[in-house]
Design a protein around this motif. Structure first.
Motif, PDB file in Angstrom:
ATOM      1  N   VAL A 298       0.853  -1.196   0.000  1.00 33.78           N
ATOM      2  CA  VAL A 298       0.000   0.000   0.000  1.00 33.78           C
ATOM      3  C   VAL A 298       0.883   1.239   0.000  1.00 33.78           C
ATOM      4  O   VAL A 298       1.767   1.381   0.843  1.00 33.78           O
TER       5      VAL A 298
ATOM      6  N   ARG B 224      -3.707   7.179  -3.088  1.00 30.67           N
ATOM      7  CA  ARG B 224      -3.352   6.000  -2.296  1.00 30.67           C
ATOM      8  C   ARG B 224      -3.460   4.807  -3.229  1.00 30.67           C
ATOM      9  O   ARG B 224      -4.498   4.595  -3.847  1.00 30.67           O
TER      10      ARG B 224
ATOM     11  N   VAL C  68      -2.771   0.631  -4.257  1.00 36.81           N
ATOM     12  CA  VAL C  68      -2.551  -0.754  -3.835  1.00 36.81           C
ATOM     13  C   VAL C  68      -1.798  -1.446  -4.967  1.00 36.81           C
ATOM     14  O   VAL C  68      -2.338  -1.591  -6.069  1.00 36.81           O
TER      15      VAL C  68
ATOM     16  N   PRO D  21      -1.492  -0.225   5.777  1.00 31.63           N
ATOM     17  CA  PRO D  21      -2.688  -0.703   5.057  1.00 31.63           C
ATOM     18  C   PRO D  21      -3.915  -0.743   5.980  1.00 31.63           C
ATOM     19  O   PRO D  21      -3.795  -0.846   7.201  1.00 31.63           O
TER      20      PRO D  21
ATOM     21  N   ASP E 103      -8.068  -1.333   1.590  1.00 32.72           N
ATOM     22  CA  ASP E 103      -6.972  -1.730   0.693  1.00 32.72           C
ATOM     23  C   ASP E 103      -7.033  -3.242   0.464  1.00 32.72           C
ATOM     24  O   ASP E 103      -6.816  -3.719  -0.655  1.00 32.72           O
TER      25      ASP E 103
ATOM     26  N   TYR F  55      -7.551  -4.955  -3.067  1.00 29.93           N
ATOM     27  CA  TYR F  55      -6.457  -5.826  -3.511  1.00 29.93           C
ATOM     28  C   TYR F  55      -7.002  -7.196  -3.895  1.00 29.93           C
ATOM     29  O   TYR F  55      -6.727  -7.704  -4.966  1.00 29.93           O
TER      30      TYR F  55
END
Lengths: 290, 346, 430
Positions: free
Chosen positions: A224, A256, A258, A272, A276, A280
């Motif tokens: 992250v 931000r 990922v 993280p 996130d 992800y």
């Protein structure tokens, strides 16, 4: 106390709504996280014995819940995502009605306490037909808690609640989770972060991850990032990483990201969170299936 | 279970729905008052006078009286032209002619009523002597013609019994009910009990109102007379009194009404939607009525519509009682299929 | 949008169940009728053919109507006399049929036909016209009487050419058509319930917020829904008209079906210049008007009550009351319990029936009554046709209901609006 899911599967024709769901749950709060159509509601309906799994079974302390029947429902509390109430009944009458359905002896004290807990004491004599969506949800939670269930299942419990009520609810769940299995499905990751002990990530009926929150967040270490970019649209157009947040700045935007690899020169790692994780896992799997 | 039943009644009669029943009862009373209105093309007073006269006589005396009266009236009326000619030709005086005219008017005013009485006399020739009793029977005859398929009872069952199962689905409460300990079979049995009770109470109250109106309008005189002695009921096979006969028919219809209520429960439990349940139920009850006029065959034995209409040839309590058992069994089967019996299930 | 609405209706569970019940009900009536057909007919088709052959033969031998009638009558009297003196009429060979008994049946029926077509009907019409002519020429009569009798002359002073054929099959056909009266009552209710469900569907499925705020909006939705329901009504009418026509052709044969309706004694007083086939079509068109009215009734009640059960019950109650009044009044021939074979006319009921046929559209469920006699009533000083007036009332109600339903469709529920305003004033949360 143990709630065991043995290879639970459910097909609707050719569509596999749930596939080989196996896990063991004991006292604590379990969050079911997944996109729409992941199989969360199907799982809950199987657990509530509203639908029959195509394969597998669910055991509570070693006994099949379908065989247990009413004995299981005695210790089971469920709040569905969408449900109705009798508009002409008052809040108190509704609870009395469900108390009689749940075979609660001396329900009045329980009802008074529950109404207090969900902040509906002032409206106990009001007809449910006049309740707002949030009030109906609070009443639904009260109904689920009436029989002091050992297994409590909540489907989107905080939907429609204002932030103050949401905090109250989280605190309530944390209080009642002692000596209880609490399973809740939600899209609001802050709820999961605040109260869940374990998270089960579900997609296309399959478990992606089944672990505690800490381990899940740990797995995201090094994935992250935060970076300052001038051209946000250019960043959005890239396929190699996912953007979980954009904040406009005078010079462009702070984004931000990922990503397994460092996306930009000026990007730096950050702590993280569950959003996130969500981004992800579900985007990654979706990409693999394409 | 009693608590569940109490709540089910609350659901059915919520928001003053009992007022609808009151309105139906009021409408029924009004309808009964308007319908139980004796309208004949003969003089009721004359008919009553005759029956009062015959009431004190034995069967043979009554027959003699009727035959003699028949001859008297017919001869007076037949002699009209002849007497006029005699008067015109001077054979009889004006006083004699006036006397004749008086007796003619008297006979003319009585003839239609007497014809009704004579029909009864002819009917009596087919009966056993013990049933040949003359009494004022017009009110009972009218009552029999009034009784038939009662749409007020039918509406009551539709209004209160169809929603019993349907509302759980329309209000989307079934998912909450079904995860409760008693929210499956026990709840269904509570609903069936409620439908049974509504059918019984509604029928008793509404049918009793018919008797109440009859008593208020005409009184219940001669209720202990044999039913075959009432004009038009000579073919009755039941050897019972008038009151027993009509109470028996009504009791049979009360039982059929319970069947109707149980059928409403079954239909709504299977179909789950208001309008569809209403249509299917109304079709099942009402369409067979068209094919059952006087039907004594299978349709009369299992058709709820024909049952609610009443069998005026021979009333039976056994047939509707068996149908109640049948419909209870149907409801049980529906519940059993919906919630199969697993070990330790309620 | 129309296609979508029609598809939705046709695929709905309610529609499928209604169709099943409709088919079953109609089928049951038809099967029941034909099951008892052979027991109910006075004589079989073969005898009917022989009657027609006898009449045709007689017609070919006579030049004018009066001598034809007398020839048929003489043949009947001859056979009657022979049969009266013969002790074994089943075995004595006959001139027209297999035996003397058949001969008697044939000539009796032929005589009845000839009497009606060649004497009774023309005489009745002549009498009607001549009496009306006298009244018209009588200066002491009021304007309405003069107009009414002028109309009688106009309607009945029309020459009708009937074929001299046996019409006994029509008695059975009339029994069949009358047995469908309750079927059309059911169909009216069925279409009403289907329409109620269609117009309440947004509320039932909690789609009001989604549907009524979309671009296409209310007008298009209402009209497509209304048209699709009308299409279903049209379809049903066409199917049942075809079914009625087929059964008429089967029972009566083509030759009789194209004859003027007045060839049947039940319709001796009919003023319309129509044949039996046209009569069937007209009856079904009147029933179609009733179906349209049921749809518009649902369209007007649904936005007022919103709740499907409330709409079904209230509209159902209205229809029931109207039909109950119709059924009660039309059974004005009352049978005595002591003598069920001789009915008496209940004048009060008869008068009620004549009145309600003026304005109550539910009378169209049994439309034959509008064709049986000189069916006019007095309106101010004018004789007005009952069927025309009732049809106008039906069309008027249809227009008003449809317009009102359209204007209220998708609008906020007034009661809820008032409740919300009251709630806001009291400071309570809604």
């Amino acid at each position: 106390m143990e709630l065991k899911f043995n290879n639970v599967s459910k097909n609707y024709g050719k569509k596999q709504a749930l596939s080989g769901f196996s896990t063991v749950m004991s006292e604590g709060v379990y969050a079911l996280l997944g996109p729409n159509g992941a199989g969360k509601s199907t799982l809950m309906n199987c657990l509530s014995d509203l639908i029959q799994p195509s394969e597998g079974n669910i055991l509570f302390d070693g006994a099949d819940i379908r065989q247990m029947g009413a004995r299981f429902r005695e210790i089971y509390g469920y709040m569905p995502q969408s449900y109705g109430l009798y508009p002409s009944f008052t809040a108190a009458d509704t609870l009395r009605y469900f108390a009689s359905l749940k075979d609660i002896k001396n329900p009045e004290s329980v009802i008074t306490e529950l109404l207090e807990t969900v902040n509906l004491s002032d409206c106990s004599k009001q007809r449910v037909g006049g309740f707002s969506g949030g009030m109906k949800r609070r009443l639904g939670i009260a109904i689920a808690l009436l029989n002091d269930p050992k297994v409590l299942v909540l489907d989107e419990p905080t939907a429609g609640l204002d932030p103050k009520e949401r905090i109250r609810f989280r605190n309530l769940i944390s209080e009642v989770s002692f000596n209880r299995v609490v399973i809740f499905a939600t899209h609001i990751v802050s709820d999961v972060e605040s109260i869940a002990n374990n998270v089960i990530l579900l997609q296309n009926g399959k478990i992606l991850r089944d672990t505690d929150v800490g381990s899940l967040l740990e797995s995201m270490d090094g994935k992250v990032w935060e970076a300052d970019v001038e051209n946000v649209n250019e960043a959005l157009g890239k396929d190699s990483f996912k953007i979980s947040n954009i904040v406009k700045t005078p010079t462009g935007a702070k984004i931000r990201i990922v990503s397994d690899e460092k996306p930009y020169q000026n990007a730096h790692l950050t702590i993280p969170n569950l959003e996130d994780v969500y981004l992800y896992y579900f985007n990654e799997v979706a990409a693999e299936n394409d | 279970m009693t608590k569940l039943i109490r709540f089910e009644f609350m659901k059915v009669f919520n928001r003053g729905k009992w007022l609808f029943f009151a309105a139906i009862l009021f409408a029924k009373l009004l309808f009964a008052f308007l319908s139980l209105n004796l309208k004949t093309d003969f003089s009721v007073e004359v008919y009553r006078e005759y029956t009062n006269q015959l009431a004190g006589m034995s069967e043979s005396e009554a027959s003699e009286f009727i035959l003699a009266e028949s001859e008297r009236i017919n001869s007076i009326i037949a002699a009209s032209n002849e007497m006029e000619e005699k008067y015109m030709s001077g054979e009889i005086s004006i006083d004699d002619y006036k006397k004749y005219r008086t007796s003619y008017y008297d006979a003319n005013s009585k003839i239609k009523a007497f014809e009704e009485l004579y029909k009864r006399y002819e009917q009596f020739q087919e009966l056993e002597p013990k049933n040949r009793i003359y009494f004022y029977d017009l009110s009972w005859n009218l009552f029999g013609r009034y009784l038939g398929f009662d749409f007020f009872v039918f509406f009551t069952v539709v209004l209160f019994c169809i929603p019993v199962f349907c509302r759980e689905h329309s209000d989307n409460v079934c998912c909450l009910n079904e995860v409760s300990k008693f929210g499956r079979r026990k709840l269904c049995f509570a609903k069936i009990t409620v439908c049974f009770t509504i059918g019984a109470v509604a029928a008793l109250v509404l049918y009793a109102s018919d008797f109440a109106v009859l008593a208020l309008r005409f009184g219940m005189d001669f209720a202990d007379m044999p039913i075959q002695a009432v004009i038009g009921y000579g073919a009755m096979t039941d050897d019972v009194t008038v009151l027993t006969f009509f109470v028996g028919i009504t009791a049979s219809k009360v039982l059929w009404c319970i069947c109707a209520a149980l059928a409403a429960a079954a239909v709504s439990a299977v179909i789950k939607e208001y309008v569809l349940s209403l249509i299917v139920y109304a079709s099942v009850i009402l369409i067979p009525l068209q094919f059952s006029a006087g039907e004594q065959g299978m349709l009369g034995k299992i058709g709820i519509g024909p049952g609610l209409q009443g069998n005026f040839y021979h009333f039976s309590l056994l047939v509707p009682a068996l149908n109640i058992v049948l419909w209870l069994a149907v409801n049980y089967v529906i519940v059993a299929i919906k919630y199969p019996n697993k070990a330790h299930s309620h | 949008m129309f296609k979508y609405e029609l598809k939705r209706l046709l695929k709905s569970r309610l529609f499928l169940i209604l169709i099943l019940i409709t088919v079953a009900y109609r089928g049951f009536i038809t099967v029941n009728f034909f099951k008892n057909y052979n027991e109910s007919i006075v004589y079989d088709k073969e005898t009917a053919v022989q009657i027609n052959a006898f009449l045709k033969d007689a017609e070919s031998k006579q030049s004018d109507r009066e001598s034809l009638r007398m020839a048929v009558k003489n043949a009947y009297l001859e056979v009657q006399e022979k049969a009266a003196t013969d002790s074994d009429i089943r075995n004595t060979p006959g001139s027209y049929g297999k035996n003397l008994l058949e001969d008697w049946t044939i000539v009796e029926a032929a005589n009845e036909r000839a009497e009606y077509i060649l004497k009774t009907y023309p005489e009745q019409m002549r009498k009607n016209v001549s009496q009306a002519a006298l009244t018209v020429n009588d200066s002491s009569q009021d304007a309405y009487t003069v107009r009414k009798n002028q109309k009688i002359i106009d309607k009945y002073n029309v020459k009708k050419d009937f074929s001299l054929i046996d019409t006994s099959a029509a008695d059975n056909w009339l029994v069949l058509t009358k047995s469908f009266d309750y079927f059309y009552v059911f169909l009216t209710f069925a279409l009403f319930f289907l329409a109620s469900e269609a117009f309440c569907s947004e509320r039932t499925r909690s789609l009001e917020g989604l549907v009524f705020t979309s671009k296409k909006g209310r007008a298009k939705l209402f009209s497509s829904r209304f048209i699709s329901l009308t299409v279903i009504a049209v379809f049903l009418t066409v199917i049942f008209t075809a079914a009625d026509t087929v059964s008429a052709l089967y029972i009566m044969g083509y030759r009789l079906v194209v004859e003027p309706i007045q060839i049947l004694p039940d319709f001796i007083g009919c003023m319309a210049n129509i044949n039996i086939l046209t009569f069937i079509i007209l009856c079904n068109l009147l029933r179609f008007a009733l179906l349209l009215l049921a749809i518009s009734l649902a369209a007007v009640i649904s936005p007022l009550l919103r709740n499907i059960f409330a709409v079904s019950l209230s509209g159902g109650l209205m229809l029931f009351t109207a039909f109950a009044l119709n059924i009660y009044a039309k059974n004005y021939i009352v049978f005595d319990a002591s003598n069920p074979f001789t009915g008496k006319i209940d004048m009060a009921r008869y008068k009620l029936y004549e009145r309600i046929r003026i304005f109550l559209p539910t009378c169209f469920s049994s439309p034959a009554a509008y064709f049986e006699k000189f069916d006019y009533f007095r309106l101010a000083d004018f004789p007005v046709s009952r069927i025309a007036f009732c049809l106008s009332v039906t069309v008027g109600l249809f227009a008003v209901f449809t317009l009102f339903g359209f204007l209220r469709f998708g609008r906020p529920y007034r009661f809820l609006q008032k409740k919300m305003i009251r709630g806001k004033r009291n400071g309570t949360e809604i």
